[in-house]
Every structure is written in C-alpha cells, then in structure tokens.
Design an enzyme around this catalytic site. Structure first.
Site, PDB file in Angstrom:
ATOM      1  N   CYS A 121       1.043  -0.538   5.141  1.00  0.00           N
ATOM      2  CA  CYS A 121      -0.067  -1.841   4.713  1.00  0.00           C
ATOM      3  C   CYS A 121      -1.110  -1.430   6.093  1.00  0.00           C
ATOM      4  O   CYS A 121      -2.611  -1.958   5.317  1.00  0.00           O
ATOM      5  CB  CYS A 121       0.277  -2.302   4.190  1.00  0.00           C
ATOM      6  N   GLY A 122      -0.806  -1.188   7.502  1.00  0.00           N
ATOM      7  CA  GLY A 122      -2.378  -0.595   7.750  1.00  0.00           C
ATOM      8  C   GLY A 122      -2.558  -2.345   8.999  1.00  0.00           C
ATOM      9  O   GLY A 122      -1.879  -3.108   8.126  1.00  0.00           O
ATOM     10  N   ASN A 169       1.105  -6.436  15.104  1.00  0.00           N
ATOM     11  CA  ASN A 169      -0.033  -7.053  15.186  1.00  0.00           C
ATOM     12  C   ASN A 169      -1.348  -6.877  13.543  1.00  0.00           C
ATOM     13  O   ASN A 169      -1.641  -7.460  13.255  1.00  0.00           O
ATOM     14  CB  ASN A 169      -1.242  -5.372  15.984  1.00  0.00           C
ATOM     15  N   GLU A 218      13.395   0.585   3.785  1.00  0.00           N
ATOM     16  CA  GLU A 218      14.927   1.240   3.505  1.00  0.00           C
ATOM     17  C   GLU A 218      15.370  -0.651   2.965  1.00  0.00           C
ATOM     18  O   GLU A 218      16.345  -0.561   2.776  1.00  0.00           O
ATOM     19  CB  GLU A 218      15.463   1.405   4.573  1.00  0.00           C
ATOM     20  N   CYS A 258      -6.038  17.183  17.437  1.00  0.00           N
ATOM     21  CA  CYS A 258      -6.074  16.910  16.141  1.00  0.00           C
ATOM     22  C   CYS A 258      -7.456  17.739  15.462  1.00  0.00           C
ATOM     23  O   CYS A 258      -7.012  18.204  14.183  1.00  0.00           O
ATOM     24  CB  CYS A 258      -5.471  15.925  15.491  1.00  0.00           C
TER      25      CYS A 258
END
Length: 301
Positions: free
Chosen positions: A82-83, A107, A133, A278
């Site tokens: 969920c960031g 955090n 899990e 990236c």
C-alpha cells in the site's frame, strides 16, 4: 465470501522479504520526499491528458486502477503493497469503502496510519505490517500497484489463488507492475539482451530492489487465468513511466545537496543511476509497465 485456509510460510522466507523491502523503502522518508510528489506515490503516473502535473497524474493513475474495480459504498478494498497510503485514502474519499493495507515497510506503515487516521469517515481503515502470504480475511476488491515485482516468480500461483479465494463471486482485482520481455520477444522486435543491460538489471535487483524480479505481462496473465480469473487485454503504461522517471530524476538532481545531507553521496548516486537507467531502458523498449485487470466469473459474466 470463501475464506482460504492459512498456508504455512517459512519464517526465513518471511524475514528475508521484510529485509528486502526495508532495504529499499526504509532508506529515509525525507530522501524519497525530495523527488516524489506530495501524494508520496512511488509508481508510474498516468499523464492523461498529457499536461497533468506529476501529482495530478499520480491521482489519475490511482483512479485508473480504482475505476476498474466497480467499487460500491461499504465494500472492503485490500491494497497489497500500500505504499504511503494514497490509494487507500483516495478509495475511501471517492467510493466510501473500508480499506485494509498491507506493507512490509515500517516507515510506510507508520505514515499510512497517520494518513488513514486523518480521513473524515466512519469506514474501517487499517494497515498491517505483513505480506499477502499471511492474509486470509475476506475482502470485496483488491488493488496492488507495483508491489508484484517483489513477490517472486515461484509464488505467483499461490498469490493468485489466494486473491481468488478471498474475494466474492463478482470479485475484481487490478495489478500494476513493471515488466520485462522474454529474450525471444526481444529478438522478434530486433532487440537483444546486451552485457550492459544484464549488468544494469543485476544492479537493480541487488542494490535498489533486493530480491526483486520482474515478471512478463504474459506471466501475469497466464498465472491469473490459471487461478480462475478472466483477464481482459492488459494496458501498457510505458510512455507514462518514461515521463514519471524523467521527472523523478530531474527533481532528485535538483535536490542533490539535500539528498546527500539526509542520506549520503553514495545513496544519491545509486538512485540517480537507477532513475536515469530505468528511463533509458523504458525508452529503448526493454522494459514496460502493465496494468492488468482480473475478473472472477461473477464479474466477467
């Protein structure tokens, strides 16, 4: 809704995944804030229309995922990975739903609790410091934005089975993930895996996202279908990630002195290499970002 029996998971495996996630996401909240937008969203934005700011495009990306879920007031949405809580907050405010977030980052867990507590709602809001899990509660819908890269190829079948079993007959899920291509696919498009590319990939999975491994879009589709989902045509977000990465890189570069102050020059250089690299490989069509929707039979009918 059908509950799935708990499946034992190796303590060593769990500990390793916690260590892998915390190695990246617990670097420093102050550091990430130097290149992220105010939503603190750390994934590909959606610049539609193109003139959107990064913050607006991040909300557009969240909405793009949520709008595919057919959310109704009172439903429960599970956010896997969920960031910093933006997707959950958006879901509560737009759709009046209950939310549960899963994260392995201490955090992010702490910040999510603050974000969720600040929402003016009577709906249930919780964030759990655990992996998918270990989660087996029934939910109505699932969203997972760029956490799939951390799950491991060997766990895909278990992941999709679990998600299928904890949702009702009309369950819907979206999974957004960076993806790579099979060497045969690259060859068909006139691309080949060079030593330089292989070295950059090794850098990513050892120094930026320890334990990470990119899927292909085909893997995301096939494993989902194997679990019983119907999977509509995936959406490529590659042009949007190129723009997102460019903005992140430019912003971090403009905050170089502050970044070194809150972390170190080594960390700053590592992340600049990651962001610029990236951007290059997405531009060169060696990497992509796929948004995949999964429908249970009742939703697909």
């Amino acid at each position: 809704m059908t509950r799935m029996a708990e499946k034992p998971i190796s303590p060593t495996k769990t500990r390793t995944r916690f260590e892998d996630i915390q190695a990246h996401y617990d670097v420093s909240d102050d550091f990430f804030a130097l290149f992220q937008d105010p939503t603190r969203t750390y994934s590909c934005a959606y610049f539609e229309p193109p003139e959107l700011t990064l913050e607006e495009a991040q909300y557009a990306k969240v909405d793009l995922n949520l709008d595919k879920l057919d959310l109704k007031p009172g439903m429960t949405l599970l956010d896997i990975g969920c960031g910093w809580g933006t997707t959950m907050r958006r879901a509560v405010e737009r759709f009046d739903v209950n939310v549960i977030g899963l994260t392995l980052s201490k955090n992010q867990h702490a910040r999510c609790e603050q974000v969720l507590a600040s929402i003016d709602t009577n709906r249930s809001r919780q964030v759990l410091l655990q992996g998918w899990e270990d989660f087996a509660e029934p939910v109505d819908r699932i969203v997972s934005i760029e956490a799939f890269e951390h799950f491991g190829h060997e766990n895909y079948d278990d992941f999709f089975k679990r998600c299928f079993n904890i949702m009702p007959a009309d369950g819907r899920m979206t999974v957004q993930s960076s993806v790579s291509y099979h060497p045969y696919e690259m060859a068909a498009r006139g691309k080949k895996l060079s030593f330089e590319t292989a070295r950059f990939i090794k850098f990513i999975v050892t120094e930026i996202f320890p334990g990470g491994r990119l899927p292909s879009t085909e893997m995301m589709v096939e494993h989902g279908e194997k679990a019983g989902f119907t999977v509509p045509e995936p959406l490529s977000l590659r042009p949007h990630y190129i723009k997102t990465l460019r903005i992140w890189g430019d912003t971090l570069q403009s905050n170089k002195d502050k970044a070194i102050e809150v972390t170190s020059e080594e960390v700053y250089n590592r992340y600049m290499k990651y962001l610029r690299g990236c951007e290059h490989y997405f531009t060169d069509e060696m990497l992509d970002c796929s948004l995949v929707t999964y429908l249970k039979p009742g939703a697909a009918a």
